[in-house]
Design a protein around this motif. Structure first.
Motif, short mmCIF file in Angstrom:
data_model
loop_
_atom_site.label_atom_id
_atom_site.label_comp_id
_atom_site.label_asym_id
_atom_site.label_seq_id
_atom_site.Cartn_x
_atom_site.Cartn_y
_atom_site.Cartn_z
N GLN A 31 -7.77 -3.52 5.95
CA GLN A 31 -7.09 -3.48 7.25
C GLN A 31 -5.77 -4.24 7.22
O GLN A 31 -4.73 -3.68 7.62
N PRO A 32 -5.74 -5.54 6.75
CA PRO A 32 -4.41 -6.19 6.74
C PRO A 32 -3.41 -5.50 5.81
O PRO A 32 -2.21 -5.44 6.11
N LEU A 33 -3.87 -4.95 4.69
CA LEU A 33 -2.96 -4.26 3.78
C LEU A 33 -2.38 -3.00 4.44
O LEU A 33 -1.19 -2.66 4.26
N ALA A 34 -3.27 -2.29 5.19
CA ALA A 34 -2.78 -1.10 5.89
C ALA A 34 -1.75 -1.48 6.94
O ALA A 34 -0.72 -0.78 7.12
N VAL A 35 -1.96 -2.60 7.64
CA VAL A 35 -0.99 -3.05 8.65
C VAL A 35 0.32 -3.40 8.00
O VAL A 35 1.41 -3.05 8.47
N ILE A 36 0.19 -4.13 6.86
CA ILE A 36 1.43 -4.53 6.15
C ILE A 36 2.20 -3.27 5.71
O ILE A 36 3.43 -3.19 5.82
N ARG A 37 1.47 -2.27 5.21
CA ARG A 37 2.13 -1.04 4.75
C ARG A 37 2.81 -0.32 5.92
O ARG A 37 3.93 0.17 5.79
N ASN A 38 2.13 -0.27 7.08
CA ASN A 38 2.73 0.40 8.24
C ASN A 38 3.97 -0.33 8.71
O ASN A 38 5.01 0.31 9.04
N TYR A 39 3.87 -1.69 8.77
CA TYR A 39 5.07 -2.45 9.19
C TYR A 39 6.22 -2.26 8.21
O TYR A 39 7.40 -2.16 8.61
N GLU B 131 7.05 -11.61 10.75
CA GLU B 131 5.99 -12.55 11.11
C GLU B 131 4.63 -11.87 11.09
O GLU B 131 3.63 -12.44 10.64
N LYS B 132 4.56 -10.64 11.58
CA LYS B 132 3.29 -9.91 11.57
C LYS B 132 2.85 -9.61 10.14
O LYS B 132 1.66 -9.70 9.80
N ILE B 133 3.82 -9.23 9.32
CA ILE B 133 3.48 -8.99 7.91
C ILE B 133 2.95 -10.27 7.26
O ILE B 133 1.99 -10.25 6.49
N ASP B 134 3.55 -11.41 7.60
CA ASP B 134 3.12 -12.69 7.03
C ASP B 134 1.69 -13.05 7.46
O ASP B 134 0.88 -13.53 6.65
N ARG B 135 1.36 -12.83 8.75
CA ARG B 135 0.00 -13.14 9.24
C ARG B 135 -1.04 -12.29 8.53
O ARG B 135 -2.12 -12.77 8.14
N GLN B 136 -0.74 -10.99 8.35
CA GLN B 136 -1.71 -10.10 7.70
C GLN B 136 -1.88 -10.45 6.22
O GLN B 136 -3.00 -10.39 5.68
N SER B 137 -0.81 -10.84 5.58
CA SER B 137 -0.94 -11.24 4.17
C SER B 137 -1.72 -12.55 4.05
O SER B 137 -2.49 -12.74 3.10
N THR B 138 -1.54 -13.44 5.01
CA THR B 138 -2.30 -14.70 5.00
C THR B 138 -3.80 -14.42 5.18
O THR B 138 -4.65 -15.04 4.52
#
Length: 608
Positions: free
Chosen positions: A393-401, A424-431
Motif C-alpha cells: 500500500q505505501p509503495l503504491a501511494v508513493i508510485r501514484n504520487y 511530504e506524503k511520499i516521505d510518510r509512506q516511505s517511513t
C-alpha cells in the motif's frame, strides 16, 4: 500354720489349681528339672509381714511337691549378687529393694502383698509417727527438726518412707537411730521396743509400720495408752492411721531367665492360698512407680548405683549379645566387600550413563538450535506475507504520487507548495514501509517486541474483516468492545491471523464450516478464543498440538501454533486448547488487561 486346717478339710482346692495350669506335675516328674531357687530377704521384715511370709513359704512347699523348691534366706546384697549371676529364679523382697531388682536386673512383680485395710496393693506399706501424749511441742512432722527419732532398721522401708516425708516437710536435721539388732530381736519385739522407748522419753518420736496400731490394740490395748500419733494430710485413702503416703508392699518377683510356665504356676499358687484370716493376701503385681519416685527423691545409693563391672559378670551377662555383635561385624565386613564391588560396578555403569546423557544433551541442544532456526525462518516467512500486503500500500501511494508529480512537471506546473505537499506524503509512506521492514528484522533477531497500549477489540474486528475478504469464510463474532492490552500491534495481528488460518484449515473438509471468534474480559484478563467445527481430534492428535514442527498438512511447517504461543508468552499471556465433545476445537489466548486505560466493558453481543 493358719492355712493348713482349711487345706486338710478341703483337699479339693489344690487339684483344681494344678489343673488350671495344665498337667505340670507329670511334666515336672518326667523332666526332673533343676531345683527352683527362691531367695527371701531376711532383713527389714515387718511385724505385719513376718507370719504372712512364713505361711506363704510353707504353702509353696506343700502345694508344689513335684517341684524341687529351695528357699534361701539371704541379705539383699546377697540377692543382688545372685541376681547378677542369674542363680535364682524368684525373689521375695521389700518394695524398696524390689524396684532395685526391677531397675538393674529386669525383675517382674508377679504378686504383691495386700492388707484388707488398703483399697489396693499399691497402698499397703506406710509408716506412722508415735510421740508421748504429754509432749505437746510435737504436733506435726515439721516439728521434728533437730529431734531424736527411733526406727526399727536404719535402711528399712519404714526409714526410707520417713526420709521421704522429711524432704516433703522441708526438714533435714533429724537425729535418726535404729533399734539395736540382737539374735533374739524379732520384728514384733523391735516395734514394741520403739513404743517403750518413746513412752519412757528416751526419744522424741518413733517410726512404726502403718496399721500396726490397728492390729495390736485388740490384743494389747494398754501398749499405746501414753502415746499419740502424728498424722499427715498426704495420707492415701486407707483405714489405718498414717504419717505418710502409702506404697506397695512386699513383692514376689521373677526374672527374665525364669521359665514363664513356672512363673505362672508359682503366681497361681500364691494367689490361691486359702488363709482363714483375711487380713493378708496376695494379689496381682502392683505398680511400683511411687516407690521408684521415693528412691529417686531420697537419692538412695543402692538405687542409683551402677552394677560392679568384671569380665566374668560382663561376659556372663552380655555373652550372647557379644557373640551376636561379632557375627554382625563379620557380616558387615562381608557386606562391605560385596558392596565395594557392587559400587565399583555401579560407578562404571553410572559413568557410562552420564556419558550417554551428555551425548543426548548435546544432540538435544543441536535439535533445539535447529528448531529455533526453523522457527525464526518460519516466523519471518509468516511476517513476509504480511509485509507483502502492508508494504504494497505505501509503495503504491508513493508510485501514484510520483506519477502525478511527473505529469505536473510535464505540464509546467512547478508550484512550490504543491511540490512540498506531495514530497511530504511520499516521505510518510516511505517511513511506514521502513518501519514494517525494521519490525521484521527485529523479530528475526529475537529483539523484544514494541509493546504499547492498543485496543484489541478494534484490531480483532479489523483482522476478522480482512480474513473474510481473503478466505471468503464467514466468521461469527462475539467481541466485547473497548478491551485494551499492552502488546505489539503487528504481532497481535499475526497471532489472530494464525488462529483464523488454523480454524480455516481445520474446517476445509467440512460442508458447512463454522468459525466463532470471541473476545471477553474475565477479572483482570482478556480471553481471545477461536472455535471451529472441524473433525473430532483423537487423543494422540490432541496431545501433539503443542509439539513444535508437528503438522498434519503435507506442505506445512508446523510453526503456526508455535508462533502463537511465543507471541502470547511475550505479552505475558498463555495459550490453551479445549477439545469439544462432538467435533472441533477451541483455542484460547489469555492476555493481561491493560489497567491504566479505564474503559467500560459492554456485554457480549453475538455478531453474524
Amino acid at each position: 500354720m493358719r492355712f493348713f486346717s482349711s487345706c486338710k478339710s478341703g483337699h479339693y482346692f489344690l487339684p483344681v489349681l494344678l489343673l488350671a495350669f495344665g498337667n505340670t506335675g507329670s511334666q515336672a516328674r518326667e523332666e526332673q528339672a533343676s531345683p527352683v531357687i527362691i531367695a527371701i530377704q531376711k532383713e527389714d521384715v515387718g511385724t505385719l509381714e513376718a507370719n504372712f511370709l512364713a505361711d506363704s513359704e510353707r504353702y509353696l512347699k506343700y502345694a508344689l511337691p513335684d517341684h524341687p523348691i529351695v528357699f534361701q534366706h539371704l541379705s539383699f546384697s546377697e540377692i543382688q549378687k545372685l541376681s547378677e549371676e542369674r542363680k535364682i529364679d524368684f525373689a521375695l523382697t521389700s518394695p524398696d529393694n524390689y524396684v532395685v531388682l526391677e531397675r538393674f536386673f529386669g525383675a517382674r512383680a508377679m504378686v504383691s502383698h495386700h492388707i484388707t485395710e488398703a483399697p489396693s496393693p499399691e497402698t499397703t506399706k506406710g509408716m506412722v509417727l508415735v510421740v508421748r501424749s504429754g509432749n505437746q511441742e510435737l504436733q506435726s512432722i515439721r516439728d521434728l527438726d533437730k529431734k531424736r527419732v527411733l526406727v526399727s532398721e536404719a535402711n528399712g522401708t519404714d526409714s526410707r518412707i520417713f526420709s521421704r516425708e522429711m524432704i516433703h516437710a522441708g526438714i533435714s536435721h533429724v537425729k535418726i537411730s535404729a533399734v539395736s539388732d540382737t539374735a533374739h530381736a524379732t520384728p514384733d519385739n523391735k516395734v514394741k521396743t520403739i513404743v517403750r522407748e518413746i513412752a519412757s522419753g528416751h526419744y522424741d518420736a518413733g517410726v512404726l509400720p502403718a496399721c500396726f496400731f490397728e492390729h495390736e490394740r485388740k490384743n494389747n490395748p494398754d501398749l499405746f495408752k501414753d502415746l499419740r500419733f502424728l498424722t499427715t494430710d498426704r495420707v492415701t485413702e486407707t483405714r489405718c492411721l498414717s504419717s505418710s503416703v502409702f506404697y506397695p508392699g512386699w513383692t514376689f518377683a521373677s526374672f527374665p531367665s525364669t521359665d514363664p510356665l513356672l512363673s505362672n504356676i508359682v503366681a497361681g499358687t500364691l494367689l490361691g492360698i486359702p488363709f482363714e484370716a483375711e487380713s493378708n493376701n496376695w494379689q496381682r503385681g502392683a505398680r511400683y512407680s511411687s516407690m521408684h519416685e521415693l528412691l529417686e527423691i531420697t537419692e538412695d545409693l543402692n538405687y542409683q548405683r551402677q552394677t560392679q563391672w568384671s569380665w566374668r559378670s560382663f561376659l556372663h551377662k552380655y555373652g550372647v549379645w557379644i557373640a551376636t555383635l561379632m557375627l554382625c561385624i563379620v557380616g558387615l565386613i562381608i557386606h562391605s566387600i560385596r558392596a565395594s564391588f557392587l559400587v565399583r560396578r555401579r560407578t562404571e555403569e553410572l559413568l557410562a550413563t552420564v556419558a550417554e546423557k551428555h551425548r543426548m544433551a548435546e544432540e538435544a541442544e543441536r535439535y533445539n538450535k535447529k528448531l529455533v532456526a526453523s522457527e525464526r525462518v518460519g516466523l519471518v516467512g509468516e511476517l513476509s506475507s504480511m509485509i507483502a500486503h502492508e508494504v504494497k500500500q505505501p509503495l503504491a501511494v508513493i508510485r501514484n504520487y510520483t506519477r502525478g508529480l511527473k505529469r505536473a512537471l510535464a505540464h509546467g506546473n512547478t508550484d512550490p507548495e504543491l511540490l512540498q505537499t506531495v514530497l511530504e506524503k511520499i516521505d510518510r509512506q516511505s517511513t511506514k514501509a521502513s518501519d514494517i521492514i525494521d519490525h521484521v528484522r527485529s523479530v528475526a533477531k529475537q529483539k523484544l517486541p514494541n509493546a504499547r497500549p492498543m485496543c484489541l477489540s478494534d484490531l480483532f474486528e479489523k483482522a476478522i474483516s480482512q480474513f473474510e475478504r481473503t478466505k471468503k469464510i464467514p466468521v461469527i463474532r462475539r467481541i466485547t468492545p473497548a478491551l485494551w492490552v499492552s502488546a505489539d500491534t503487528l504481532e497481535m495481528e499475526l497471532l489472530i491471523n494464525n488462529l483464523l488460518k488454523n480454524a480455516a484449515d481445520a474446517t476445509a473438509a467440512t460442508q458447512e464450516p463454522v468459525i466463532i471468534a470471541s473476545l471477553t474480559a474475565e477479572s483482570d484478563h482478556v480471553v481471545l478464543s477461536i472455535e471451529d467445527n472441524g473433525p473430532k481430534l483423537t487423543d494422540e492428535a490432541f496431545a501433539r498440538l503443542s509439539i513444535p514442527l508437528n503438522t498434519s498438512k503435507p506442505e506445512g511447517l508446523g510453526l503456526g501454533l508455535v508462533i502463537v504461543r511465543r507471541i502470547a508468552e511475550a505479552a505475558c499471556g498463555n495459550l490453551a486448547f479445549v477439545r469439544k465433545p462432538d467435533c472441533g476445537l477451541i483455542i484460547s489466548v489469555t492476555l493481561p488487561l491493560y489497567k491504566n486505560e479505564v474503559r467500560p466493558l459492554n456485554k457480549e453481543k453475538p455478531n453474524a
